[in-house]
Design an enzyme around this catalytic site. Sequence first.
Site, PDB file in Angstrom:
ATOM      1  N   VAL A   2      36.120  34.266  35.618  1.00  0.00           N
ATOM      2  CA  VAL A   2      37.264  33.415  36.882  1.00  0.00           C
ATOM      3  C   VAL A   2      37.327  34.770  38.168  1.00  0.00           C
ATOM      4  CG1 VAL A   2      38.320  31.790  36.026  1.00  0.00           C
ATOM      5  CG2 VAL A   2      39.305  34.111  35.071  1.00  0.00           C
ATOM      6  N   GLY A   3      37.478  36.014  37.688  1.00  0.00           N
ATOM      7  CA  GLY A   3      36.895  37.094  38.266  1.00  0.00           C
ATOM      8  C   GLY A   3      38.200  38.549  37.539  1.00  0.00           C
ATOM      9  N   LYS A   4      38.713  38.357  36.039  1.00  0.00           N
ATOM     10  CA  LYS A   4      39.515  39.358  35.972  1.00  0.00           C
ATOM     11  C   LYS A   4      39.042  40.344  35.824  1.00  0.00           C
ATOM     12  CE  LYS A   4      38.967  38.056  31.331  1.00  0.00           C
ATOM     13  NZ  LYS A   4      37.796  37.784  31.150  1.00  0.00           N
ATOM     14  N   THR A   5      37.420  40.772  35.717  1.00  0.00           N
ATOM     15  CA  THR A   5      36.688  42.356  35.760  1.00  0.00           C
ATOM     16  C   THR A   5      37.066  43.149  37.155  1.00  0.00           C
ATOM     17  OG1 THR A   5      35.887  41.452  33.927  1.00  0.00           O
ATOM     18  CG2 THR A   5      35.084  44.235  34.984  1.00  0.00           C
ATOM     19  N   LYS A  57      39.264  47.788  27.489  1.00  0.00           N
ATOM     20  CA  LYS A  57      38.885  46.474  27.551  1.00  0.00           C
ATOM     21  C   LYS A  57      38.227  46.207  25.997  1.00  0.00           C
ATOM     22  CE  LYS A  57      36.060  43.125  28.487  1.00  0.00           C
ATOM     23  NZ  LYS A  57      36.595  41.075  29.430  1.00  0.00           N
ATOM     24  N   GLY A 114      41.899  41.203  29.505  1.00  0.00           N
ATOM     25  CA  GLY A 114      41.573  41.165  28.586  1.00  0.00           C
ATOM     26  C   GLY A 114      40.308  40.516  27.891  1.00  0.00           C
ATOM     27  N   GLY A 137      38.402  36.371  28.043  1.00  0.00           N
ATOM     28  CA  GLY A 137      38.742  35.066  28.228  1.00  0.00           C
ATOM     29  C   GLY A 137      39.855  35.362  28.680  1.00  0.00           C
TER      30      GLY A 137
END
Length: 256
Positions: A17-20, A41, A120, A122
């Site tokens: 979804v673009g967290k990183t 991470k 996180g 996921g």
Amino acid sequence: MKNMRKGVFITGTDTEVGKTIIAGGLARLLRNMRINVGVMKPVETGGKYKKGKLVGKDTEYLIRMSKIQDTYSHINPYILQYPLAPYVAARLEGKKIYKKKILASFKNLTDKYDFLIVEGCGGFLVPITSNYMISDLARDMKLPIIVVARAGLGSINHTLLSLYHARRSGLKVIGIIINNTSRNIQMSDETNPQIIKIFGRLPILGIIPYISRRKNMDDAVNKYVDIEKILYNNIDRKSTRLNSSHTDISRMPSSA
């Protein structure tokens, strides 16, 4: 007087979804603002070997964007090869994950940095061990949480379920960032942010358009995300960055 938080925990409604890229963009922006920012991470899967060492692309991106020089094992205590949930990957690889090791690295980093960004793996209910989920890790770290969600169809359900679990678990979510993961804009992309804000009862911290180049994420975060609400815990503004191009559902006809 503004009171800066010690950091944030960034989770998502799903994988990819673009967290990183949002975590990395935020880290680079804060570094440019001369804030002493670190990244972490805790667990990454889907690692690849480089020069005989297993590394994760998410961790490498966070390190590159934040420009920090910490020991890799502190930033990423566990790297696994299979692109699966950590608990499953660890079992298949014959490894064990210990939360004490993760939390020890976390303390090391929080002692060193004024603001720590933890990404996180996921969503909240991804298992790290047989009895320890991502939401458990977030609770133990005691950092305020940002939920990253897609803009498109299905995001309302995924986001509200994530917020429901967070509230049931006693977690503090400070807001949601909507990330457009596709060039093709649908009606749901335009209406979902306001629906999520209303039913989620939380601010939309930002709506990021589709970005093709990951290295430009600091500019996107600076432009589209409410940085002050992320940095400071005593900001109370009713306005959120709902772009004017998004459909105002209050003007839509209601059903009988």
